[in-house]
Design a protein around this motif. Sequence first.
Motif, PDB file in Angstrom:
ATOM      1  N   LEU A  67     -40.680 -13.959  14.973  1.00 51.07           N
ATOM      2  CA  LEU A  67     -40.968 -15.281  16.693  1.00 51.07           C
ATOM      3  C   LEU A  67     -40.440 -14.968  17.727  1.00 51.07           C
ATOM      4  CD1 LEU A  67     -40.599 -18.080  17.046  1.00 51.07           C
ATOM      5  CD2 LEU A  67     -38.154 -17.948  17.016  1.00 51.07           C
ATOM      6  N   PHE A  68     -39.737 -13.343  17.022  1.00 51.90           N
ATOM      7  CA  PHE A  68     -38.897 -12.213  18.261  1.00 51.90           C
ATOM      8  C   PHE A  68     -40.842 -11.752  18.415  1.00 51.90           C
ATOM      9  CE2 PHE A  68     -38.497  -8.454  20.019  1.00 51.90           C
ATOM     10  CZ  PHE A  68     -37.886  -8.308  20.944  1.00 51.90           C
ATOM     11  N   TYR A  69     -41.438 -10.718  18.261  1.00 53.19           N
ATOM     12  CA  TYR A  69     -42.625 -10.361  18.208  1.00 53.19           C
ATOM     13  C   TYR A  69     -43.484 -11.602  19.274  1.00 53.19           C
ATOM     14  CZ  TYR A  69     -48.097  -9.411  17.361  1.00 53.19           C
ATOM     15  OH  TYR A  69     -48.426  -8.912  17.529  1.00 53.19           O
ATOM     16  N   ARG A  70     -43.857 -12.318  18.611  1.00 52.55           N
ATOM     17  CA  ARG A  70     -44.502 -13.552  18.901  1.00 52.55           C
ATOM     18  C   ARG A  70     -44.049 -13.609  20.690  1.00 52.55           C
ATOM     19  NH1 ARG A  70     -45.334 -19.639  17.176  1.00 52.55           N
ATOM     20  NH2 ARG A  70     -43.800 -19.651  18.668  1.00 52.55           N
ATOM     21  N   GLU A  71     -42.952 -14.137  20.696  1.00 45.06           N
ATOM     22  CA  GLU A  71     -41.814 -14.986  21.903  1.00 45.06           C
ATOM     23  C   GLU A  71     -42.445 -13.178  23.376  1.00 45.06           C
ATOM     24  OE1 GLU A  71     -41.928 -17.754  23.184  1.00 45.06           O
ATOM     25  OE2 GLU A  71     -42.953 -17.903  21.089  1.00 45.06           O
ATOM     26  N   PHE A  72     -42.141 -12.689  22.501  1.00 42.46           N
ATOM     27  CA  PHE A  72     -41.250 -11.228  23.372  1.00 42.46           C
ATOM     28  C   PHE A  72     -42.976 -10.623  24.051  1.00 42.46           C
ATOM     29  CE2 PHE A  72     -40.540  -6.829  24.306  1.00 42.46           C
ATOM     30  CZ  PHE A  72     -39.420  -7.096  25.108  1.00 42.46           C
ATOM     31  N   THR A  73     -43.895 -10.817  22.965  1.00 42.17           N
ATOM     32  CA  THR A  73     -45.038 -10.402  24.061  1.00 42.17           C
ATOM     33  C   THR A  73     -45.930 -10.921  24.838  1.00 42.17           C
ATOM     34  OG1 THR A  73     -46.113 -10.695  21.576  1.00 42.17           O
ATOM     35  CG2 THR A  73     -45.269  -8.695  21.493  1.00 42.17           C
ATOM     36  N   LYS A  74     -45.503 -12.817  24.709  1.00 43.27           N
ATOM     37  CA  LYS A  74     -46.355 -13.638  25.464  1.00 43.27           C
ATOM     38  C   LYS A  74     -45.513 -13.640  27.167  1.00 43.27           C
ATOM     39  CE  LYS A  74     -46.329 -17.380  22.912  1.00 43.27           C
ATOM     40  NZ  LYS A  74     -46.014 -19.154  23.012  1.00 43.27           N
ATOM     41  N   VAL A  75     -44.199 -13.218  26.515  1.00 47.13           N
ATOM     42  CA  VAL A  75     -43.359 -13.205  28.003  1.00 47.13           C
ATOM     43  C   VAL A  75     -43.914 -11.452  29.005  1.00 47.13           C
ATOM     44  CG1 VAL A  75     -41.374 -13.136  28.421  1.00 47.13           C
ATOM     45  CG2 VAL A  75     -41.794 -14.544  26.719  1.00 47.13           C
ATOM     46  N   ASN A  76     -44.040 -10.807  28.362  1.00 49.27           N
ATOM     47  CA  ASN A  76     -44.321  -9.977  29.001  1.00 49.27           C
ATOM     48  C   ASN A  76     -45.959  -9.638  29.011  1.00 49.27           C
ATOM     49  OD1 ASN A  76     -41.692  -8.575  29.253  1.00 49.27           O
ATOM     50  ND2 ASN A  76     -41.041  -9.183  27.319  1.00 49.27           N
ATOM     51  N   HIS A  77     -46.719 -10.630  29.145  1.00 53.08           N
ATOM     52  CA  HIS A  77     -47.826 -10.524  29.267  1.00 53.08           C
ATOM     53  C   HIS A  77     -48.553  -8.913  28.327  1.00 53.08           C
ATOM     54  CE1 HIS A  77     -46.693 -13.840  31.011  1.00 53.08           C
ATOM     55  NE2 HIS A  77     -46.455 -13.698  31.927  1.00 53.08           N
ATOM     56  N   PHE A  78     -48.181  -8.567  26.915  1.00 53.50           N
ATOM     57  CA  PHE A  78     -48.497  -7.611  26.308  1.00 53.50           C
ATOM     58  C   PHE A  78     -49.714  -7.744  25.030  1.00 53.50           C
ATOM     59  CE2 PHE A  78     -48.165  -4.302  23.225  1.00 53.50           C
ATOM     60  CZ  PHE A  78     -48.433  -4.000  23.719  1.00 53.50           C
ATOM     61  N   PRO A  79     -51.121  -7.458  25.425  1.00 54.13           N
ATOM     62  CA  PRO A  79     -52.142  -7.918  24.919  1.00 54.13           C
ATOM     63  C   PRO A  79     -52.082  -6.531  23.662  1.00 54.13           C
ATOM     64  CG  PRO A  79     -53.166  -6.655  27.042  1.00 54.13           C
ATOM     65  CD  PRO A  79     -51.442  -7.070  26.815  1.00 54.13           C
ATOM     66  N   GLY A  80     -51.602  -5.692  23.249  1.00 51.70           N
ATOM     67  CA  GLY A  80     -52.342  -4.848  22.885  1.00 51.70           C
ATOM     68  C   GLY A  80     -51.302  -4.789  21.482  1.00 51.70           C
ATOM     69  N   GLU A  81     -51.104  -4.354  20.256  1.00 56.35           N
ATOM     70  CA  GLU A  81     -51.115  -3.675  19.471  1.00 56.35           C
ATOM     71  C   GLU A  81     -49.240  -2.677  19.463  1.00 56.35           C
ATOM     72  OE1 GLU A  81     -53.270  -2.152  15.898  1.00 56.35           O
ATOM     73  OE2 GLU A  81     -54.639  -3.016  16.744  1.00 56.35           O
ATOM     74  N   THR A  82     -48.403  -3.249  18.693  1.00 55.26           N
ATOM     75  CA  THR A  82     -47.275  -3.361  18.725  1.00 55.26           C
ATOM     76  C   THR A  82     -46.282  -3.163  17.489  1.00 55.26           C
ATOM     77  OG1 THR A  82     -44.527  -3.440  19.791  1.00 55.26           O
ATOM     78  CG2 THR A  82     -46.253  -4.946  19.585  1.00 55.26           C
ATOM     79  N   GLN A  83     -45.147  -2.069  17.036  1.00 56.01           N
ATOM     80  CA  GLN A  83     -44.768  -1.998  15.304  1.00 56.01           C
ATOM     81  C   GLN A  83     -44.046  -2.999  15.422  1.00 56.01           C
ATOM     82  OE1 GLN A  83     -44.478   0.440  13.863  1.00 56.01           O
ATOM     83  NE2 GLN A  83     -46.591   1.247  14.666  1.00 56.01           N
ATOM     84  N   LEU A  84     -43.364  -4.236  16.473  1.00 52.18           N
ATOM     85  CA  LEU A  84     -43.231  -5.161  16.108  1.00 52.18           C
ATOM     86  C   LEU A  84     -43.540  -6.022  15.497  1.00 52.18           C
ATOM     87  CD1 LEU A  84     -41.763  -5.927  20.207  1.00 52.18           C
ATOM     88  CD2 LEU A  84     -40.314  -5.845  17.983  1.00 52.18           C
ATOM     89  N   ALA A  85     -45.245  -6.250  15.510  1.00 52.48           N
ATOM     90  CA  ALA A  85     -46.039  -6.920  14.676  1.00 52.48           C
ATOM     91  C   ALA A  85     -45.565  -6.433  12.919  1.00 52.48           C
ATOM     92  CB  ALA A  85     -47.504  -6.861  14.903  1.00 52.48           C
ATOM     93  N   LEU A  86     -45.366  -5.256  12.677  1.00 50.60           N
ATOM     94  CA  LEU A  86     -45.393  -5.200  11.435  1.00 50.60           C
ATOM     95  C   LEU A  86     -43.597  -5.380  10.640  1.00 50.60           C
ATOM     96  CD1 LEU A  86     -46.907  -1.268  12.130  1.00 50.60           C
ATOM     97  CD2 LEU A  86     -47.793  -3.421  11.164  1.00 50.60           C
ATOM     98  N   MET A  87     -43.059  -4.738  11.850  1.00 47.55           N
ATOM     99  CA  MET A  87     -41.351  -5.763  11.121  1.00 47.55           C
ATOM    100  C   MET A  87     -41.458  -6.516  10.758  1.00 47.55           C
ATOM    101  SD  MET A  87     -38.987  -5.112  14.540  1.00 47.55           S
ATOM    102  CE  MET A  87     -38.043  -6.416  14.101  1.00 47.55           C
ATOM    103  N   HIS A  88     -41.876  -8.115  11.014  1.00 45.00           N
ATOM    104  CA  HIS A  88     -41.986  -9.493   9.770  1.00 45.00           C
ATOM    105  C   HIS A  88     -42.827  -9.029   8.512  1.00 45.00           C
ATOM    106  CE1 HIS A  88     -42.834 -13.176   9.803  1.00 45.00           C
ATOM    107  NE2 HIS A  88     -44.312 -12.951   8.932  1.00 45.00           N
ATOM    108  N   THR A  89     -43.593  -8.027   8.060  1.00 43.07           N
ATOM    109  CA  THR A  89     -44.105  -7.528   6.842  1.00 43.07           C
ATOM    110  C   THR A  89     -43.519  -6.870   6.423  1.00 43.07           C
ATOM    111  OG1 THR A  89     -45.906  -5.921   8.399  1.00 43.07           O
ATOM    112  CG2 THR A  89     -46.580  -8.488   7.742  1.00 43.07           C
ATOM    113  N   HIS A  90     -42.859  -5.665   7.226  1.00 42.96           N
ATOM    114  CA  HIS A  90     -41.789  -5.341   6.594  1.00 42.96           C
ATOM    115  C   HIS A  90     -40.495  -6.171   6.092  1.00 42.96           C
ATOM    116  CE1 HIS A  90     -44.033  -1.355   7.635  1.00 42.96           C
ATOM    117  NE2 HIS A  90     -43.652  -0.371   7.067  1.00 42.96           N
ATOM    118  N   LEU A  91     -39.842  -6.519   6.250  1.00 39.75           N
ATOM    119  CA  LEU A  91     -38.581  -7.444   6.171  1.00 39.75           C
ATOM    120  C   LEU A  91     -39.193  -8.402   4.697  1.00 39.75           C
ATOM    121  CD1 LEU A  91     -36.696  -8.162   9.398  1.00 39.75           C
ATOM    122  CD2 LEU A  91     -36.006  -6.756   7.082  1.00 39.75           C
TER     123      LEU A  91
END
Length: 149
Positions: A20-44
């Motif tokens: 949820l944080f990854y999705r909302e944080f990238t949306k609020v910051n208008h970030f279209p690229g790839e980030t390690q935040l996406a991998l936190m979800h699956t690693h956990l």
Amino acid sequence: MRKSYNAAHVCMILGVVSGLFYREFTKVNHFPGETQLALMHTHLLALGTLGFLIVLALDKQFQLSGATLFTYFFWFYNAGVAITVSTMGVHGIATVLGYHVPEAVPWTAGVGHILLTVGLILLFVLLGKGLAEPVKPGTAESEPAKTSA
């Protein structure tokens, strides 16, 4: 066994929240690229939740948590997951905000992966010992009842 259940439960909650944080944080910051935040979800969810649910099932079968080695496995593995995921968070947030990622971040993630590896080695040692032990009386498959003719 309760420790494995609790660890799986905490990782499940953190995994969902990190997604949820990854999705909302990238949306609020208008970030279209790839980030390690996406991998936190699956690693956990994979290393934490599924990993500890598998350990829970193995513990039920082989009584792993009664061994001293289990405590070492538990803490090495948990520390590895925590350090790895934390550094992913730092790296991901810095990337989204456009900050330079310090060189210490990937090194720290490497330490987390090393701790995970040590934990997995300890788990396999535990499992090997569990497989080598003879079946305890009363736990073997029951024999069919003998009938008299």
